[in-house]
Design a protein around this motif. Structure first.
Motif, PDB file in Angstrom:
ATOM      1  N   LEU A  71       1.539   5.870   8.870  1.00  0.00           N
ATOM      2  CA  LEU A  71       1.093   6.491   7.623  1.00  0.00           C
ATOM      3  C   LEU A  71       1.596   5.733   6.402  1.00  0.00           C
ATOM      4  O   LEU A  71       0.865   5.568   5.414  1.00  0.00           O
ATOM      5  CB  LEU A  71       1.570   7.945   7.567  1.00  0.00           C
ATOM      6  CG  LEU A  71       0.782   8.959   8.384  1.00  0.00           C
ATOM      7  CD1 LEU A  71       1.509  10.299   8.419  1.00  0.00           C
ATOM      8  CD2 LEU A  71      -0.626   9.131   7.812  1.00  0.00           C
ATOM      9  N   ALA A  72       2.837   5.258   6.443  1.00  0.00           N
ATOM     10  CA  ALA A  72       3.388   4.518   5.309  1.00  0.00           C
ATOM     11  C   ALA A  72       2.613   3.226   5.073  1.00  0.00           C
ATOM     12  O   ALA A  72       2.323   2.862   3.925  1.00  0.00           O
ATOM     13  CB  ALA A  72       4.864   4.220   5.545  1.00  0.00           C
ATOM     14  N   ARG A  73       2.261   2.534   6.159  1.00  0.00           N
ATOM     15  CA  ARG A  73       1.478   1.300   6.007  1.00  0.00           C
ATOM     16  C   ARG A  73       0.074   1.609   5.494  1.00  0.00           C
ATOM     17  O   ARG A  73      -0.466   0.894   4.627  1.00  0.00           O
ATOM     18  CB  ARG A  73       1.402   0.561   7.339  1.00  0.00           C
ATOM     19  CG  ARG A  73       2.694  -0.108   7.755  1.00  0.00           C
ATOM     20  CD  ARG A  73       2.480  -1.080   8.914  1.00  0.00           C
ATOM     21  NE  ARG A  73       3.720  -1.733   9.269  1.00  0.00           N
ATOM     22  CZ  ARG A  73       4.546  -1.307  10.234  1.00  0.00           C
ATOM     23  NH1 ARG A  73       4.238  -0.221  10.947  1.00  0.00           N
ATOM     24  NH2 ARG A  73       5.671  -1.961  10.479  1.00  0.00           N
ATOM     25  N   ALA A  74      -0.521   2.668   6.031  1.00  0.00           N
ATOM     26  CA  ALA A  74      -1.872   3.043   5.597  1.00  0.00           C
ATOM     27  C   ALA A  74      -1.892   3.421   4.120  1.00  0.00           C
ATOM     28  O   ALA A  74      -2.828   3.067   3.380  1.00  0.00           O
ATOM     29  CB  ALA A  74      -2.391   4.206   6.447  1.00  0.00           C
ATOM     30  N   ALA A  75      -0.855   4.121   3.670  1.00  0.00           N
ATOM     31  CA  ALA A  75      -0.766   4.495   2.258  1.00  0.00           C
ATOM     32  C   ALA A  75      -0.666   3.258   1.377  1.00  0.00           C
ATOM     33  O   ALA A  75      -1.332   3.160   0.338  1.00  0.00           O
ATOM     34  CB  ALA A  75       0.434   5.407   2.030  1.00  0.00           C
ATOM     35  N   ALA A  76       0.190   2.308   1.779  1.00  0.00           N
ATOM     36  CA  ALA A  76       0.361   1.082   0.997  1.00  0.00           C
ATOM     37  C   ALA A  76      -0.936   0.288   0.927  1.00  0.00           C
ATOM     38  O   ALA A  76      -1.344  -0.189  -0.144  1.00  0.00           O
ATOM     39  CB  ALA A  76       1.478   0.235   1.598  1.00  0.00           C
ATOM     40  N   ASP A  77      -1.601   0.156   2.065  1.00  0.00           N
ATOM     41  CA  ASP A  77      -2.851  -0.604   2.091  1.00  0.00           C
ATOM     42  C   ASP A  77      -3.915   0.060   1.222  1.00  0.00           C
ATOM     43  O   ASP A  77      -4.643  -0.615   0.480  1.00  0.00           O
ATOM     44  CB  ASP A  77      -3.357  -0.740   3.526  1.00  0.00           C
ATOM     45  CG  ASP A  77      -2.480  -1.648   4.382  1.00  0.00           C
ATOM     46  OD1 ASP A  77      -1.666  -2.409   3.809  1.00  0.00           O
ATOM     47  OD2 ASP A  77      -2.598  -1.583   5.617  1.00  0.00           O
ATOM     48  N   LYS A  78      -3.998   1.381   1.314  1.00  0.00           N
ATOM     49  CA  LYS A  78      -5.037   2.085   0.559  1.00  0.00           C
ATOM     50  C   LYS A  78      -4.776   2.008  -0.944  1.00  0.00           C
ATOM     51  O   LYS A  78      -5.703   1.775  -1.730  1.00  0.00           O
ATOM     52  CB  LYS A  78      -5.138   3.545   1.006  1.00  0.00           C
ATOM     53  CG  LYS A  78      -6.271   4.299   0.316  1.00  0.00           C
ATOM     54  CD  LYS A  78      -6.704   5.528   1.077  1.00  0.00           C
ATOM     55  CE  LYS A  78      -8.011   6.079   0.512  1.00  0.00           C
ATOM     56  NZ  LYS A  78      -8.554   7.182   1.304  1.00  0.00           N
ATOM     57  N   GLU A  79      -3.530   2.203  -1.353  1.00  0.00           N
ATOM     58  CA  GLU A  79      -3.215   2.156  -2.775  1.00  0.00           C
ATOM     59  C   GLU A  79      -3.579   0.801  -3.365  1.00  0.00           C
ATOM     60  O   GLU A  79      -4.024   0.708  -4.516  1.00  0.00           O
ATOM     61  CB  GLU A  79      -1.726   2.435  -2.989  1.00  0.00           C
ATOM     62  CG  GLU A  79      -1.313   2.505  -4.451  1.00  0.00           C
ATOM     63  CD  GLU A  79       0.127   2.936  -4.610  1.00  0.00           C
ATOM     64  OE1 GLU A  79       0.361   4.133  -4.856  1.00  0.00           O
ATOM     65  OE2 GLU A  79       1.018   2.062  -4.465  1.00  0.00           O
ATOM     66  N   GLU A  80      -3.422  -0.250  -2.590  1.00  0.00           N
ATOM     67  CA  GLU A  80      -3.661  -1.598  -3.090  1.00  0.00           C
ATOM     68  C   GLU A  80      -5.124  -2.020  -3.010  1.00  0.00           C
ATOM     69  O   GLU A  80      -5.461  -3.144  -3.398  1.00  0.00           O
ATOM     70  CB  GLU A  80      -2.772  -2.584  -2.337  1.00  0.00           C
ATOM     71  CG  GLU A  80      -1.297  -2.389  -2.651  1.00  0.00           C
ATOM     72  CD  GLU A  80      -0.377  -3.161  -1.724  1.00  0.00           C
ATOM     73  OE1 GLU A  80      -0.877  -3.875  -0.831  1.00  0.00           O
ATOM     74  OE2 GLU A  80       0.853  -3.050  -1.895  1.00  0.00           O
ATOM     75  N   ALA A 132       3.429   2.573  -3.200  1.00  0.00           N
ATOM     76  CA  ALA A 132       3.416   2.985  -1.793  1.00  0.00           C
ATOM     77  C   ALA A 132       4.024   1.923  -0.892  1.00  0.00           C
ATOM     78  O   ALA A 132       4.664   2.250   0.115  1.00  0.00           O
ATOM     79  CB  ALA A 132       1.985   3.297  -1.362  1.00  0.00           C
ATOM     80  N   ARG A 133       3.878   0.653  -1.246  1.00  0.00           N
ATOM     81  CA  ARG A 133       4.488  -0.396  -0.411  1.00  0.00           C
ATOM     82  C   ARG A 133       6.009  -0.407  -0.571  1.00  0.00           C
ATOM     83  O   ARG A 133       6.732  -0.771   0.350  1.00  0.00           O
ATOM     84  CB  ARG A 133       3.893  -1.769  -0.727  1.00  0.00           C
ATOM     85  CG  ARG A 133       4.237  -2.804   0.350  1.00  0.00           C
ATOM     86  CD  ARG A 133       3.298  -3.979   0.325  1.00  0.00           C
ATOM     87  NE  ARG A 133       1.910  -3.626   0.534  1.00  0.00           N
ATOM     88  CZ  ARG A 133       1.359  -3.399   1.727  1.00  0.00           C
ATOM     89  NH1 ARG A 133       2.099  -3.501   2.838  1.00  0.00           N
ATOM     90  NH2 ARG A 133       0.087  -3.082   1.814  1.00  0.00           N
ATOM     91  N   GLU A 134       6.489   0.016  -1.709  1.00  0.00           N
ATOM     92  CA  GLU A 134       7.936   0.161  -1.871  1.00  0.00           C
ATOM     93  C   GLU A 134       8.458   1.289  -0.988  1.00  0.00           C
ATOM     94  O   GLU A 134       9.522   1.161  -0.353  1.00  0.00           O
ATOM     95  CB  GLU A 134       8.257   0.435  -3.337  1.00  0.00           C
ATOM     96  CG  GLU A 134       9.741   0.507  -3.668  1.00  0.00           C
ATOM     97  CD  GLU A 134       9.943   0.587  -5.165  1.00  0.00           C
ATOM     98  OE1 GLU A 134       9.372  -0.254  -5.891  1.00  0.00           O
ATOM     99  OE2 GLU A 134      10.656   1.498  -5.627  1.00  0.00           O
ATOM    100  N   LEU A 135       7.700   2.375  -0.918  1.00  0.00           N
ATOM    101  CA  LEU A 135       8.077   3.466  -0.012  1.00  0.00           C
ATOM    102  C   LEU A 135       8.007   3.017   1.447  1.00  0.00           C
ATOM    103  O   LEU A 135       8.799   3.472   2.279  1.00  0.00           O
ATOM    104  CB  LEU A 135       7.179   4.678  -0.247  1.00  0.00           C
ATOM    105  CG  LEU A 135       7.438   5.445  -1.551  1.00  0.00           C
ATOM    106  CD1 LEU A 135       6.333   6.461  -1.794  1.00  0.00           C
ATOM    107  CD2 LEU A 135       8.798   6.123  -1.522  1.00  0.00           C
ATOM    108  N   LEU A 136       7.072   2.128   1.760  1.00  0.00           N
ATOM    109  CA  LEU A 136       7.041   1.547   3.099  1.00  0.00           C
ATOM    110  C   LEU A 136       8.319   0.773   3.369  1.00  0.00           C
ATOM    111  O   LEU A 136       8.916   0.886   4.454  1.00  0.00           O
ATOM    112  CB  LEU A 136       5.819   0.635   3.249  1.00  0.00           C
ATOM    113  CG  LEU A 136       5.766  -0.216   4.527  1.00  0.00           C
ATOM    114  CD1 LEU A 136       5.725   0.660   5.770  1.00  0.00           C
ATOM    115  CD2 LEU A 136       4.563  -1.165   4.476  1.00  0.00           C
TER     116      LEU A 136
END
Length: 524
Positions: A419-428, A443-447
């Motif tokens: 989920l963390a990777r998916a969030a980062a990818d989607k935000e970007e 989101a990638r920082e949270l990853l």
């Protein structure tokens, strides 16, 4: 206090002495120099130049009053109502104003058409205003903005030497650009016209302004640095002109310059709501420098507190909600983030508080409270899918980011990382909105954070360093990168990031990260 200010190569190399601002402003005002030729009497022409200069700097209330003064000088000057209409439409970079203002804009466009035009060129501008507002009751702003852009393109085609028509057309090209196009093709195309025009008209407020918007993205920002450093002095009477340079300073991590120009903007902006946009950028800049007391002082200056409440009017704009959320999240004060007051607001702003509360609750170990916020985010996504797909996309990434930490609390570690990777990818997948200096936490920082928790420091370091490419001089990211490098057994990389953090943060900062950096470097 330490500052980090860099100097990139300038994209525009012309010299622009700040001499008298020409005929585009009333006595005592500095708005830049604009020549918007109309077939009206001399006094109306002078007022028209002033009004258009204000419009170029998005000073909508003053522009409206000045366009109305054009008609006082020449009651048959119908083109003035094109300007009145545009002042009601509002900021195209933010998608325009709400329904009430759109209705008023349509009234002004009809008034312009009723009065008529004294030249084919004036008639074409009036027709463009009609194209922008007609059907406002059923067609959304974005659809009508595309119609306006097409109408302006027709004006330019018929009048290829009309610089003002070209300038207004180019900013609509930028405003209508697809936020998911990370090649920034339309922005680059617009800039190829705006830059040469700025060389020819170095005191034109719209050219400086729109070059900043065209290059307001990580890979392009340094190309607008000259325009950013000059715009505030071209039109210092206009509050938005004083704020706009910080869009580029933020992209480049030049926090000193961002604070200075936003301070000037907030000081000349009379309206509380108007102050909040530059002051959110200011809060963000102070937090990157670890000057947390100064950030909180800005919030309190607006009548707010760290809990997210304001004494006057209880504003619910994006920036009003973002400032207290940033204050908690940038300092890793998870309990404060979880306790932020829910004060409502439109879905495109309400997600700010829900996301901050969700991350704060999850990182405080309260999975039940975090789930409540995820449910709220899901509801906002459903609403925004119909209202504003851009914000639906952003909020869905936030939902997944909070969900990652809930999965971690539930012991579902593989799902948490997914989920963390998916969030980062989607935000970007989309560029950030101009309303905000940056995500509350990328989101990638949270990853990177969750990878560190799962003892994957090398992968965490890669995530943090990816953020730093688009968000340079971001304090929390630098600390994460340094700590991850240290855990990954890469002391030289850790040293580099810790040193950058020390150079960035105010030497009086009470952030634990500063003490940690000093201790690491002192220990060899």
């Amino acid at each position: 206090m330490k500052r980090t200010i860099g100097f990139a190569a300038l994209a525009l190399t012309m010299v622009a002495p700040l001499a008298a601002q020409g005929h585009a402003h009333a006595p005592g005002q500095q708005l830049g120099s604009v020549e918007f030729s109309v077939q009206c009497n001399a006094e109306a022409q002078q007022r028209m130049n002033t009004a258009v200069a204000m419009l170029h700097s998005f000073w909508f209330p003053e522009a409206r009053r000045t366009f109305e003064a054009v008609v006082e000088a020449d009651p048959g000057c119908g083109i003035a109502y094109w300007g009145v209409a545009m002042s009601h439409f509002g900021n195209p970079m933010a998608g325009g104003a709400g329904p009430d203002q759109q209705a008023l804009g349509w009234e002004a466009a009809q008034r312009a058409r009723s009065l008529g035009a004294r030249s084919d060129r004036d008639h074409a501008f009036i027709d463009a205003a009609v194209a922008l507002f007609e059907g406002h009751e059923r067609a959304d702003n974005r659809t009508r903005m595309r119609a306006y852009e097409a109408a302006l393109a027709a004006v330019v085609e018929r009048n290829p030497d009309d610089r003002e028509a070209t300038i207004f057309h180019r900013i609509m090209m930028v405003a209508n650009a697809d936020p998911a196009d990370l090649t920034f093709a339309r922005q680059r195309e617009a800039a190829t016209t705006l830059i040469p025009l700025f060389q020819q008209q170095p005191q034109h407020p719209g050219l400086a302004h729109y070059i900043i918007h065209a290059f307001d993205s990580p890979p392009l920002a340094d190309q607008a640095l000259d325009a950013a450093r000059r715009y505030a002095d071209i039109a210092p009477a206009a509050p938005h002109a004083l704020h706009m340079p910080s869009h580029i300073f933020t992209r480049l991590g030049y926090w000193d310059e961002s604070i200075r120009t936003n301070r000037r903007s907030a000081d000349v902006e009379p309206a509380l709501g108007g102050k909040m946009h530059p002051m959110d950028y200011m809060v963000y800049a102070y937090l990157q420098m670890g000057d947390d007391a100064a950030a909180l002082a800005v919030i309190r200056e607006l009548g707010g507190d760290s809990n997210g409440r304001y004494a006057a009017g209880n504003p619910t704009s994006y920036n009003a909600l973002a400032m207290p959320a940033r204050y908690a999240l940038e300092r890793d004060d998870w309990s404060a983030a979880a306790a932020l007051a829910v004060v409502g607001g439109p879905p495109s702003a309400a997600h700010v508080t829900r996301f901050a509360r969700g991350i704060g609750a999850a990182r405080s170990g309260n999975a039940a409270a975090a789930r409540t916020e995820v449910q709220a985010l899901e509801g906002l996504v459903a609403t925004l899918n119909d209202q504003d797909p851009y914000w639906a996309h952003v909020v869905d990434a936030q939902r997944m980011a909070v969900g990652a930490w809930i999965a971690h609390l539930d012991g579902q570690h593989a799902e948490a990382l997914r989920l963390a990777r998916a969030a980062a990818d989607k935000e970007e997948e989309v560029e950030k909105h101009p309303v905000t200096p940056g995500p509350l936490i990328p989101a990638r920082e949270l990853l990177g954070d969750i990878l560190r928790v799962h003892d994957q420091p090398a992968e965490a370091l890669a995530a943090y360093e990816a953020v730093l490419k688009s968000e340079p001089n971001r304090a929390r990211t630098l600390h994460g990168a340094a700590a991850a490098a240290r855990a990954a057994g890469r002391p030289e990389v850790a040293r580099r990031h810790y040193q950058a953090l020390i150079e960035l943060l105010d030497e009086r900062s009470t952030r634990p990260a500063l003490a940690e950096a000093r201790a690491f470097l002192a220990g060899g």
